[in-house]
Design an enzyme around this catalytic site. Structure first.
Site, short mmCIF file in Angstrom:
data_model
loop_
_atom_site.label_atom_id
_atom_site.label_comp_id
_atom_site.label_asym_id
_atom_site.label_seq_id
_atom_site.Cartn_x
_atom_site.Cartn_y
_atom_site.Cartn_z
N ASP A 2 -0.22 4.80 -13.09
CA ASP A 2 0.59 4.02 -12.26
C ASP A 2 0.47 2.48 -12.37
O ASP A 2 1.41 1.56 -12.27
CB ASP A 2 0.09 4.04 -10.77
N ASN B 176 -4.11 -4.28 9.13
CA ASN B 176 -3.81 -4.00 7.63
C ASN B 176 -3.23 -5.40 7.11
O ASN B 176 -2.27 -5.67 7.49
CB ASN B 176 -2.90 -2.65 7.65
N GLY B 177 -4.09 -5.83 6.26
CA GLY B 177 -3.32 -6.99 5.62
C GLY B 177 -4.55 -8.04 5.45
O GLY B 177 -5.65 -7.74 5.44
N CYS C 17 7.51 -8.30 -2.24
CA CYS C 17 6.33 -9.13 -2.55
C CYS C 17 6.02 -8.64 -3.92
O CYS C 17 5.63 -7.58 -4.19
CB CYS C 17 5.10 -9.06 -1.65
N CYS D 280 5.45 -4.77 0.14
CA CYS D 280 4.50 -4.55 -0.81
C CYS D 280 4.95 -3.73 -1.97
O CYS D 280 5.12 -2.50 -1.38
CB CYS D 280 3.10 -4.28 -0.29
N SER E 46 -2.34 9.88 -9.21
CA SER E 46 -1.30 8.75 -8.92
C SER E 46 -0.01 8.99 -9.93
O SER E 46 0.87 8.39 -9.51
CB SER E 46 -1.78 7.49 -8.86
N CYS F 51 -5.88 -1.12 4.30
CA CYS F 51 -6.44 -0.34 5.37
C CYS F 51 -5.33 0.64 5.95
O CYS F 51 -4.23 0.30 5.80
CB CYS F 51 -7.17 -1.48 6.43
N CYS G 51 1.60 -10.23 -7.59
CA CYS G 51 0.53 -9.81 -8.81
C CYS G 51 1.18 -9.65 -10.14
O CYS G 51 0.70 -9.57 -10.84
CB CYS G 51 -0.19 -8.47 -8.25
N GLY H 227 -8.73 3.51 2.81
CA GLY H 227 -9.97 2.80 2.92
C GLY H 227 -11.13 3.78 3.41
O GLY H 227 -10.99 4.82 4.16
N CYS I 271 -4.03 -10.35 -6.01
CA CYS I 271 -3.42 -10.26 -4.69
C CYS I 271 -4.01 -10.81 -3.44
O CYS I 271 -5.33 -10.84 -3.58
CB CYS I 271 -3.18 -8.85 -4.17
N TYR J 238 1.40 3.03 -5.88
CA TYR J 238 0.14 3.49 -5.83
C TYR J 238 -0.57 3.85 -4.47
O TYR J 238 -1.04 4.88 -4.15
CB TYR J 238 -0.79 2.61 -6.70
#
Length: 480
Positions: free
Chosen positions: A358, A106-107, A445, A243, A290, A5, A448, A32, A394, A249
């Site tokens: 990406d 956002n999160g 982080c 992240c 990307s 977001c 993933c 978003g 994720c 990306y």
């Protein structure tokens, strides 16, 4: 993958905040596209417009004229927690005894259900299944007993997960970043005030200057007259958990995130791909858009090494086709790739090609791209990827595929190469990602791509010593 977001907050001296918020959301639209919203305050009451749809569809001139006040917050959303409907669109607003709140998040919290159940037992009524409403109710409850800074600290003691927040309490706009700094948040200065935004590109859109990133665990309170801001460092974690996918990306390439220009990080990732997995082909081309910076860095590094490699745009993008990940079925996803990208045969025919993207998620797009290039006459197709293999979902705010859908979850690169039909396939390493971003792997982080997370998630391994907060009866038991 769905983006996360985008959030923004503005406090100006004597100018309406609505239009700067609107422009900022346009700059963050890539984060978003399900819903958009703005909430302002005019010293007497809140004014709100929050709806499903793109920024340009949600707001018109009359809407902006009605959003009175020199302070406000805004949000663009992809659903990462909660339903895809107006009940979870943001900013989320609540009025209570001590005033009003508007929150943009956002999160993703990993203990939202525990806190929601605890608050429901205390009499709180919820109108959505999203985690932003949980934060709003918890903060409102704490504001009944504490001043603003202490109330925020008490809420941070309870919530566990990733969050960058812009919040408006009455006329006061504040920004908050979780102690690991998983989600980006920047401070910018404009001529008559200050801005908080997920990416610096939003600040650039307002002709502002990037001041700095909000630090992990920091609360920033913008002055109501637009003259400055106050900072409160509420938490200091031993390691951050930025992240890495923001750099790979999600973020716009012209944004600066955690002091690094995203475009240059991606070019450096491309250079590392050549150094670690270079293959000399006639043409190097990106998957638009990307893959462009990766391919540019890759080709430049190859040419510096004396390789006779041409950088070329061999795939043209139809910009009027929706993103492929919104297609609900496998057949539609495969068709969407051909609607979205068309090969330039003169660039490809009779040549060996390295195509750079990406990431690979399900493998559908990669398979279709390899097929497109072979049909256009490529004599060889080599695939290079600017992220490590994605092997796990994720939980921090990206609506990613499940383990069962992730092609790398149970396949080796060689098996994936065969499945997508490429002559070769190589991914960048985790170590090269950390080096390009300029941070230790301990400060990123990487859940993933490693399956180990920086938060305490039920059923998953952690990459550090972390325990989620005790809530409700568990917390009472711990106190006893």
């Amino acid at each position: 993958m769905h983006e996360k977001c985008g959030v923004v907050g503005v406090s100006l001296a004597d100018r309406s905040a609505a239009r700067p918020l609107y422009y900022s959301l346009y700059a963050l639209q890539h984060r978003g596209q399900e819903s958009a919203g703005i909430v302002t305050h005019d010293s007497f009451q809140q004014h709100s417009k929050v709806e499903m749809g793109l920024v340009g569809d949600v707001f018109d001139e009359d809407d902006l004229a009605a959003l009175n006040g020199t302070q406000g917050v805004g949000h663009v959303r992809y659903p990462t927690a909660g339903s895809v409907d107006c009940s979870c669109a943001q900013p989320f607003t609540v009025s209570f005894k001590s005033g009003s709140l508007a929150l943009s998040h956002n999160g993703n919290l990993v203990n939202a259900d525990e806190i929601r159940d605890d608050l429901a037992d205390l009499g709180h009524a919820f109108t959505s299944d999203g985690d932003t409403e949980v934060i709003a109710h918890d903060l409102a409850r704490n504001l009944l007993e504490e001043d603003l800074v202490r109330a925020v600290k008490r809420t941070m003691d309870r919530i566990h997960g990733s969050y960058s927040l812009t919040i408006m309490h009455g006329e006061t706009v504040l920004g908050l970043r979780d102690p690991q700094g998983n989600r980006p948040l920047a401070i910018g200065e404009v001529e008559d005030g200050y801005v908080l935004a997920s990416e610096s590109a939003a600040i650039d859109t307002l002709d502002g200057e990037l001041v700095r990133d909000v630090e992990p665990g920091e609360l920033v309170v913008l002055h109501q007259d637009g003259s400055g801001f106050d900072s409160y460092q509420l938490f200091d974690a031993e390691h951050t958990a930025h992240c890495f996918f923001e750099h790979v990306y999600f973020a716009r390439p012209d944004s600066v995130i955690d002091e690094e220009l995203v475009y240059e990080v991606r070019r450096e990732l491309g250079r590392s791909l050549w150094e670690d997995h270079g293959v000399e082909t006639d043409v190097v081309m990106p998957v638009p858009d990307s893959g462009r910076a990766f391919a540019s860095g890759y080709a430049e590094a190859a040419q510096e090494d004396g390789a006779d490699v041409e950088f070329a745009e061999g795939l043209m993008k139809n910009r009027y086709v929706g993103r492929t990940f919104i297609m609900p079925t496998q057949d539609e996803r495969e068709r969407a790739v051909r609607l979205k990208l068309n090969p330039i045969k003169s660039t490809i025919e009779g040549k060996t090609v390295t195509i750079i993207d990406d990431s690979i998620v399900r493998g559908t797009t990669s398979t279709q791209l390899v097929d497109l290039l072979r049909e256009a006459g490529a004599e060889g197709v080599h695939v290079r990827i600017g992220a490590p293999p994605i092997v796990a979902p994720c939980y921090m705010g990206i609506d990613m595929a499940t383990r069962e859908e992730l092609i790398a979850a149970d396949r080796s690169p060689a098996e994936i190469r065969d499945e997508i039909g490429a002559d070769s396939l190589s991914y960048i390493s985790v170590e090269s990602v950390a080096e390009a971003i300029g941070r230790s792997t301990a400060d990123l982080c990487l859940g993933c791509v490693t399956g180990e997370y920086p938060y305490d998630i039920e059923g998953e391994a952690t990459d550090r010593d972390v325990t989620r907060p005790s809530i409700g009866e568990a917390a009472a038991g711990a106190d006893d």
